[in-house]
Scaffold this motif. Sequence first.
Motif, PDB file in Angstrom:
ATOM      1  N   TYR A   5       0.235  38.094 -23.081  1.00 30.81           N
ATOM      2  CA  TYR A   5       0.493  38.320 -24.497  1.00 30.81           C
ATOM      3  C   TYR A   5      -0.292  37.285 -25.280  1.00 30.81           C
ATOM      4  O   TYR A   5      -0.273  36.104 -24.999  1.00 30.81           O
ATOM      5  CB  TYR A   5       1.963  38.421 -24.894  1.00 30.81           C
ATOM      6  CG  TYR A   5       2.930  37.307 -24.605  1.00 30.81           C
ATOM      7  CD1 TYR A   5       3.186  36.316 -25.556  1.00 30.81           C
ATOM      8  CD2 TYR A   5       3.659  37.281 -23.428  1.00 30.81           C
ATOM      9  CE1 TYR A   5       4.131  35.331 -25.322  1.00 30.81           C
ATOM     10  CE2 TYR A   5       4.614  36.312 -23.186  1.00 30.81           C
ATOM     11  CZ  TYR A   5       4.839  35.330 -24.132  1.00 30.81           C
ATOM     12  OH  TYR A   5       5.782  34.359 -23.898  1.00 30.81           O
ATOM     13  N   LEU A   6      -1.070  37.813 -26.214  1.00 30.85           N
ATOM     14  CA  LEU A   6      -1.916  37.024 -27.093  1.00 30.85           C
ATOM     15  C   LEU A   6      -1.162  36.848 -28.399  1.00 30.85           C
ATOM     16  O   LEU A   6      -0.706  37.823 -28.996  1.00 30.85           O
ATOM     17  CB  LEU A   6      -3.233  37.756 -27.353  1.00 30.85           C
ATOM     18  CG  LEU A   6      -4.023  38.141 -26.105  1.00 30.85           C
ATOM     19  CD1 LEU A   6      -5.100  39.160 -26.454  1.00 30.85           C
ATOM     20  CD2 LEU A   6      -4.620  36.910 -25.473  1.00 30.85           C
ATOM     21  N   MET A   7      -1.001  35.607 -28.822  1.00 32.16           N
ATOM     22  CA  MET A   7      -0.213  35.328 -30.019  1.00 32.16           C
ATOM     23  C   MET A   7      -1.095  34.842 -31.164  1.00 32.16           C
ATOM     24  O   MET A   7      -2.071  34.138 -30.947  1.00 32.16           O
ATOM     25  CB  MET A   7       0.839  34.259 -29.712  1.00 32.16           C
ATOM     26  CG  MET A   7       1.847  34.683 -28.669  1.00 32.16           C
ATOM     27  SD  MET A   7       3.013  33.376 -28.260  1.00 32.16           S
ATOM     28  CE  MET A   7       1.970  32.277 -27.305  1.00 32.16           C
ATOM     29  N   LYS A   8      -0.714  35.227 -32.361  1.00 37.94           N
ATOM     30  CA  LYS A   8      -1.381  34.775 -33.581  1.00 37.94           C
ATOM     31  C   LYS A   8      -0.335  34.139 -34.479  1.00 37.94           C
ATOM     32  O   LYS A   8       0.753  34.697 -34.673  1.00 37.94           O
ATOM     33  CB  LYS A   8      -2.041  35.957 -34.295  1.00 37.94           C
ATOM     34  CG  LYS A   8      -2.788  35.549 -35.541  1.00 37.94           C
ATOM     35  CD  LYS A   8      -3.456  36.739 -36.190  1.00 37.94           C
ATOM     36  CE  LYS A   8      -4.188  36.290 -37.442  1.00 37.94           C
ATOM     37  NZ  LYS A   8      -4.811  37.411 -38.139  1.00 37.94           N
ATOM     38  N   ASN A   9      -0.653  32.972 -35.019  1.00 42.02           N
ATOM     39  CA  ASN A   9       0.282  32.251 -35.878  1.00 42.02           C
ATOM     40  C   ASN A   9       0.570  33.033 -37.155  1.00 42.02           C
ATOM     41  O   ASN A   9      -0.345  33.558 -37.795  1.00 42.02           O
ATOM     42  CB  ASN A   9      -0.283  30.881 -36.258  1.00 42.02           C
ATOM     43  CG  ASN A   9      -0.458  29.967 -35.064  1.00 42.02           C
ATOM     44  OD1 ASN A   9      -0.053  30.281 -33.951  1.00 42.02           O
ATOM     45  ND2 ASN A   9      -1.068  28.826 -35.287  1.00 42.02           N
ATOM     46  N   LEU A  10       1.853  33.080 -37.517  1.00 42.00           N
ATOM     47  CA  LEU A  10       2.272  33.696 -38.774  1.00 42.00           C
ATOM     48  C   LEU A  10       2.787  32.656 -39.756  1.00 42.00           C
ATOM     49  O   LEU A  10       2.651  32.821 -40.968  1.00 42.00           O
ATOM     50  CB  LEU A  10       3.366  34.743 -38.518  1.00 42.00           C
ATOM     51  CG  LEU A  10       2.965  35.948 -37.685  1.00 42.00           C
ATOM     52  CD1 LEU A  10       4.179  36.839 -37.442  1.00 42.00           C
ATOM     53  CD2 LEU A  10       1.842  36.732 -38.364  1.00 42.00           C
ATOM     54  N   TYR A  75       2.193  39.241 -31.741  1.00 37.60           N
ATOM     55  CA  TYR A  75       1.606  39.293 -30.401  1.00 37.60           C
ATOM     56  C   TYR A  75       1.002  40.660 -30.108  1.00 37.60           C
ATOM     57  O   TYR A  75       1.349  41.660 -30.723  1.00 37.60           O
ATOM     58  CB  TYR A  75       2.649  38.942 -29.344  1.00 37.60           C
ATOM     59  CG  TYR A  75       3.589  40.076 -28.984  1.00 37.60           C
ATOM     60  CD1 TYR A  75       3.359  40.862 -27.857  1.00 37.60           C
ATOM     61  CD2 TYR A  75       4.699  40.373 -29.765  1.00 37.60           C
ATOM     62  CE1 TYR A  75       4.214  41.902 -27.524  1.00 37.60           C
ATOM     63  CE2 TYR A  75       5.547  41.400 -29.444  1.00 37.60           C
ATOM     64  CZ  TYR A  75       5.300  42.169 -28.311  1.00 37.60           C
ATOM     65  OH  TYR A  75       6.145  43.204 -27.989  1.00 37.60           O
ATOM     66  N   GLU A  76       0.082  40.640 -29.169  1.00 34.48           N
ATOM     67  CA  GLU A  76      -0.469  41.842 -28.550  1.00 34.48           C
ATOM     68  C   GLU A  76      -0.296  41.656 -27.058  1.00 34.48           C
ATOM     69  O   GLU A  76      -0.482  40.554 -26.544  1.00 34.48           O
ATOM     70  CB  GLU A  76      -1.957  41.992 -28.854  1.00 34.48           C
ATOM     71  CG  GLU A  76      -2.283  42.239 -30.297  1.00 34.48           C
ATOM     72  CD  GLU A  76      -3.787  42.381 -30.506  1.00 34.48           C
ATOM     73  OE1 GLU A  76      -4.472  42.927 -29.608  1.00 34.48           O
ATOM     74  OE2 GLU A  76      -4.268  41.915 -31.539  1.00 34.48           O
TER      75      GLU A  76
END
Length: 91
Positions: A5-10, A75-76
């Motif tokens: 799982y690839l995470m991006k900050n929100l 996430y993706e």
Amino acid sequence: MTFVYLMKNLKLLNNEVINSHVEYLKDLDSQDKLVLCGPFTDYPGGMVIFLAEDKIEAIEIAEADPFIALGYKSYEIRTIEQANEENNYLL
């Protein structure tokens, strides 16, 4: 099966949520499900590579991560097939 799982900050992280995330990763590791994890140095986010029986379990694992469950990161999820000689990807 192996997933990532690839995470991006929100939103900005705080010590409490970071500590919860680390404890979650330690728990995955104690279950022999954690393969590799860490923040990106050139992108605002990170990734977790882990083992799960199927995509349903993989989604449950990702969504239970405090970073995601508490809305700090989006996430993706992706399935990975490891390249090796047995599957002819390294020939």
